[in-house]
Design a protein around this motif. Structure first.
Motif, PDB file in Angstrom:
ATOM      1  N   ASN A 138     -34.228  54.517  52.328  1.00 38.94           N
ATOM      2  CA  ASN A 138     -35.406  54.928  51.566  1.00 38.94           C
ATOM      3  C   ASN A 138     -35.359  56.432  51.264  1.00 38.94           C
ATOM      4  O   ASN A 138     -34.490  57.158  51.744  1.00 38.94           O
ATOM      5  CB  ASN A 138     -36.700  54.527  52.285  1.00 38.94           C
ATOM      6  N   GLN A 139     -36.304  56.880  50.457  1.00 39.56           N
ATOM      7  CA  GLN A 139     -36.308  58.274  49.998  1.00 39.56           C
ATOM      8  C   GLN A 139     -36.366  59.261  51.167  1.00 39.56           C
ATOM      9  O   GLN A 139     -35.665  60.272  51.170  1.00 39.56           O
ATOM     10  CB  GLN A 139     -37.482  58.503  49.046  1.00 39.56           C
ATOM     11  N   ALA A 177     -33.458  59.253  45.617  1.00 37.09           N
ATOM     12  CA  ALA A 177     -34.677  60.005  45.911  1.00 37.09           C
ATOM     13  C   ALA A 177     -35.156  60.664  44.627  1.00 37.09           C
ATOM     14  O   ALA A 177     -34.370  61.244  43.888  1.00 37.09           O
ATOM     15  CB  ALA A 177     -34.422  61.054  46.987  1.00 37.09           C
ATOM     16  N   GLN A 178     -36.446  60.557  44.393  1.00 35.93           N
ATOM     17  CA  GLN A 178     -37.069  61.173  43.221  1.00 35.93           C
ATOM     18  C   GLN A 178     -38.057  62.208  43.741  1.00 35.93           C
ATOM     19  O   GLN A 178     -38.996  61.874  44.451  1.00 35.93           O
ATOM     20  CB  GLN A 178     -37.775  60.093  42.401  1.00 35.93           C
TER      21      GLN A 178
END
Length: 194
Positions: free
Chosen positions: A2-3, A163-164
């Protein structure tokens, strides 16, 4: 992955920096992703690129060729291609424009993914995608480790990221006072003499 796990990998590598940085785009930012601190650790790079390969395959299906812009994205492009069982190629500048060189060729019918390291404005990504479009094959889209535009960069193709992040970036003549008070450093490679 996950991010938060992705950003933790950058933090653990000492690759998530704060200060005053001049990005490859020429914009200034208080945040810099020093991806080479990540890439010097093969195990960390492998974890991130395996996750990127899985996300890319889920988004685009079978991928035959990965193309990355030189120099910064060669390592993640190669490692992502390895996890996809795909060919790894890169474009480099010739007379100011990205070109496939060194005998690299995209064959008709090959499914192509462009892989970047960090996207800010999307300029390098757009230039790389334009170079890919000049060859046969099916351009699927693009993937990157970090999209620091918060999803706002328009690269002219679908972009997925691990990731943003909405990392602020400013033109040199529009710096907030707190950033202007810190000496700027330019850690990237664009514009270096060869």
């Amino acid at each position: 992955m996950n991010q938060d796990q992705v950003l933790d990998e950058f933090r653990a590598a000492g690759a998530l920096l704060e200060g005053h940085f001049i990005l490859s785009s020429g914009l200034h930012s208080p945040v810099f992703f020093q991806k080479n601190a990540v890439f010097m650790n093969p195990a960390r790079t492998e974890r991130l690129c395996r996750a990127l390969a899985q996300k890319a395959e889920a988004a685009f299906g079978k991928i035959d060729v990965v193309v990355s812009p030189a120099v910064g994205a060669i390592i993640p492009g190669y490692e992502t291609a390895r996890h996809l069982g795909a060919k790894a190629m890169f474009v480099e500048r010739e007379k100011g424009e990205f070109q496939l060189r060194r005998g690299f060729a995209i064959q008709p019918g090959e499914r192509v993914l462009m892989v970047e390291d960090v996207v800010t404005t999307g300029l390098s990504s757009r230039e790389c995608l334009d170079a890919i479009r000049g060859h046969p094959g099916e351009l699927l889209g693009a993937a990157c480790l970090i999209d620091r535009s918060g999803g706002k960069a328009d690269i002219g193709a679908k972009l997925i990221s691990l990731a943003q992040v909405s990392a602020p970036a400013y033109p040199a003549d529009q710096l907030p006072p707190e950033l202007a008070a810190i000496p700027a450093i330019k850690p990237g490679s664009r514009g270096l003499a060869t």
